[in-house]
Scaffold this active site. Sequence first.
Site, mmCIF file in Angstrom:
data_model
loop_
_atom_site.group_PDB
_atom_site.id
_atom_site.type_symbol
_atom_site.label_atom_id
_atom_site.label_comp_id
_atom_site.label_asym_id
_atom_site.label_seq_id
_atom_site.Cartn_x
_atom_site.Cartn_y
_atom_site.Cartn_z
ATOM 1 N N LYS A 29 4.682 14.720 15.350
ATOM 2 C CA LYS A 29 4.738 14.503 13.909
ATOM 3 C C LYS A 29 4.675 15.827 13.146
ATOM 4 O O LYS A 29 5.355 16.007 12.137
ATOM 5 C CB LYS A 29 3.600 13.574 13.493
ATOM 6 C CG LYS A 29 3.793 12.155 14.053
ATOM 7 C CD LYS A 29 2.512 11.344 14.013
ATOM 8 C CE LYS A 29 2.731 9.927 14.526
ATOM 9 N NZ LYS A 29 1.462 9.202 14.718
ATOM 10 N N GLY A 84 3.201 6.627 9.519
ATOM 11 C CA GLY A 84 3.437 5.203 9.286
ATOM 12 C C GLY A 84 3.923 4.920 7.878
ATOM 13 O O GLY A 84 4.987 5.382 7.477
ATOM 14 N N THR A 126 7.383 -4.422 18.126
ATOM 15 C CA THR A 126 6.430 -4.501 17.021
ATOM 16 C C THR A 126 7.057 -4.063 15.698
ATOM 17 O O THR A 126 7.107 -4.830 14.736
ATOM 18 C CB THR A 126 5.201 -3.612 17.335
ATOM 19 O OG1 THR A 126 4.682 -4.010 18.607
ATOM 20 C CG2 THR A 126 4.130 -3.795 16.281
ATOM 21 N N VAL A 127 7.537 -2.823 15.653
ATOM 22 C CA VAL A 127 8.083 -2.307 14.388
ATOM 23 C C VAL A 127 9.394 -3.013 14.038
ATOM 24 O O VAL A 127 9.636 -3.356 12.879
ATOM 25 C CB VAL A 127 8.289 -0.773 14.467
ATOM 26 C CG1 VAL A 127 8.945 -0.259 13.195
ATOM 27 C CG2 VAL A 127 6.946 -0.073 14.701
ATOM 28 N N LYS A 147 9.348 9.525 16.552
ATOM 29 C CA LYS A 147 8.935 10.940 16.458
ATOM 30 C C LYS A 147 9.157 11.698 17.748
ATOM 31 O O LYS A 147 9.513 12.872 17.731
ATOM 32 C CB LYS A 147 7.473 11.085 16.048
ATOM 33 C CG LYS A 147 6.497 10.239 16.830
ATOM 34 C CD LYS A 147 6.058 9.099 15.969
ATOM 35 C CE LYS A 147 5.337 8.021 16.724
ATOM 36 N NZ LYS A 147 5.287 6.783 15.941
ATOM 37 N N GLU A 189 11.359 8.637 7.806
ATOM 38 C CA GLU A 189 10.067 8.502 7.115
ATOM 39 C C GLU A 189 9.028 7.832 8.009
ATOM 40 O O GLU A 189 7.861 8.238 8.045
ATOM 41 C CB GLU A 189 10.263 7.687 5.835
ATOM 42 C CG GLU A 189 9.012 7.431 5.023
ATOM 43 C CD GLU A 189 8.461 8.683 4.369
ATOM 44 O OE1 GLU A 189 7.435 9.180 4.847
ATOM 45 O OE2 GLU A 189 9.048 9.152 3.381
#
Lengths: 431, 431
Positions: free
Chosen positions: A207, A136, A15-16, A107, A131
């Site tokens: 996170k 997100g 996906t990313v 993360k 980042e």
Amino acid sequence: MSCKVIKVGVVGAGTVGSGTIETLIKRADILKKRCGVRIELAAVAELDAAKAIAAGASKDIIVDDYKKVTENPEIDIVAELIGGTGLAGAIVESALSNGKAVVTANKALLSEKGRPLFALAREKKVPLAFEAAVGGGIPCMLSIREGLNCNSYQSLLGILNGTCNYILTQMTQKGVAYETCLKEAQELGFAEADPTTDVGGFDTGHKLALLSALAFDSWVDFDKMHIEGIDKVDLDDVKFAEKLGYTIKLLAVARPDGDGLFLSVHPALLPNSHTLAGIHGSLNAVSLFGDIVQESVLVGRGAGKFPTASAVIADITQVARMLAFSPEMPSWTPEPEPVYKLLPMSDYTSRYYLRFVVEDETGVLAKITGALGDNNVSIASVNQGENPIGKNAAIMVITHKAKEGDIQKALSAIGGMSFTRQAPVLLRIEE
Amino acid sequence: MSCKVIKVGVVGAGTVGSGTIETLIKRADILKKRCGVRIELAAVAELDAAKAIAAGASKDIIVDDYKKVTENPEIDIVAELIGGTGLAGAIVESALSNGKAVVTANKALLSEKGRPLFALAREKKVPLAFEAAVGGGIPCMLSIREGLNCNSYQSLLGILNGTCNYILTQMTQKGVAYETCLKEAQELGFAEADPTTDVGGFDTGHKLALLSALAFDSWVDFDKMHIEGIDKVDLDDVKFAEKLGYTIKLLAVARPDGDGLFLSVHPALLPNSHTLAGIHGSLNAVSLFGDIVQESVLVGRGAGKFPTASAVIADITQVARMLAFSPEMPSWTPEPEPVYKLLPMSDYTSRYYLRFVVEDETGVLAKITGALGDNNVSIASVNQGENPIGKNAAIMVITHKAKEGDIQKALSAIGGMSFTRQAPVLLRIEE
């Protein structure tokens, strides 16, 4: 005009990864104009080549082994976008070992196994940027590292998991119980089949570990943090909080106290006037209270293909500028010695919301309030529930500021009393 | 360990200047640790030396002539913090001409006279940074320049003036008229004796010019922008908006449409579910909708000694890192040719809130709705005010999406009708 070229290798076209590939290609010209460097997508490591091709990668740059990226002398930056803490760790380690800058959205990997990876980045003098790992598309790491860099923080509060925020928003707005909301979230694809990482608070904890490492110059191992999820949040508590003017959110909390630091993930009551109380659905937010800047809140999409890709690309361009123009510029790695030491939650101080389910008999209220008073807990308000549970009564107490150790002692005493029908509920009130 | 040293000269030790001086001194060690450069406060130009001394500057670095800073070969970065568009322009020009990087909080100067200054910065290849000019301590410039740099924006909405937001919040929450709220704000020091720059929308316009120059790669001269202030906002409209589920805010709006761009400052109705509707008091906020990242909102203090100093110092440290490690790295200056051309408001499309004060006679409603229909304006709801004004009636109309040119034609027709007792009110509804 000649322009420096920086070559990027993407590992993983899930996906990313595919959002990143697609956007890097689509925005190549604009990025060049805006950052003064040409960023070239030079390799994609992905076993399922069709995925990379669907995202727009040309066939000739797709490889089936990550080492063809991490060991490739032509590649300057490796974007690790496969997730997980196993193979991903080997990929990041291989890239850093080969002197490559690394950008990751991972993360879990960094918070659980980050220490040696950051040490390697420091040794090799290459950036390890993340980042996209927190919030997100929200530029929170950049803001802490650069935009707010003269600040000492008095608190950090975050809504960092879209699944939990979606479920709590549904419970609040529709008055539906946790289990039903979770099931609906799973059907809509907002929650995983095994939702533990999200609803158990662990993703939020990952996170928080990274955010606090930056904001407080203090690396805290993830497994030492206090973590509660939303799986114990009862609809009764959501409704009662609402009546009192509060909204329940799953919060990441970092709060310094002297030379110590509280780090905790827990569902908490926020006054409705609090900026974070209005962050609904799958939105994420980070609220920082800096001693110089005062309140600073950043809100945005916490996950998703393109919002996360936006952050990955921000890191890639910042690293690309550094590599092109200032390879000497130091980049962030955690302080070897933490500035703050982790404090136990028994020392935590806040106002508390407590709920007791008890047999409906005379004298119960006196015993509950007595046990609280005996343990130095001062009461702000008491309310007997309008919806008794079976034959039982629900008693809701809001305390004044109290020490959590004292609260725990009182709850333990009350929990052992004969009229108690359920383990008492404790929720912190964050202001 | 040796560490590069960058020398800063501050011009002006007023509110922001003294906040900057104090924080630079107090946070010198932390900034060195965080950015890898030692930032030395090497000169302060201020006629009233006592102010600079009170902020912590040592006597021997205080000078009484800005040229002793801008022409001083030892100084690397000049922070212009005197404000205004006269002398401040000469200071920035002198500093840039002498090859120094400039950091400024001066939105009026840059938005009104920025073109030649940015051209000079480009020619001299030195940064001209202005994070503190927009949104005080909010890292919005950094976020647009770096954190969200792969995005094309579908809209930018900002609450950029604390005075206006404070007054509108008071009107909304206390139900008090504009004039009373303004007077109170003046007594509390939230508004100037001559409040025109704030309440007239001009300060918001200055900031919109700078934000949109960055976000849309398009420099638009400030005097060509559409600007309305809050001085015409009537308490009746605030109250009626509230009943319908809207909050009135003074917004900076940038909205691209094809190859054109609308830039406007105007009071608008926001649905209460909109993140910006919950930004109260003197807080500022910037909401960006990027095509990759989707919604991104940044909230914080828009002004004040230390919040503004926080942003000045963020710029100083970023510029210091560039000077120390990568003097070749290009920094932002506006595109010589704007990407978008400015569109006239007559082409603007939104839903509208309209209010008509009319003689209470039969047939009026038919004539008003008729005139709207004749001009292609479709009506979503009509409400006759419960609080008649004298002998007159108030009629509130919410339209469906309409073109502003059509709305203006209808209002002009209705304004000329015999029953009209006041010029019709027009407020845009932003979603």
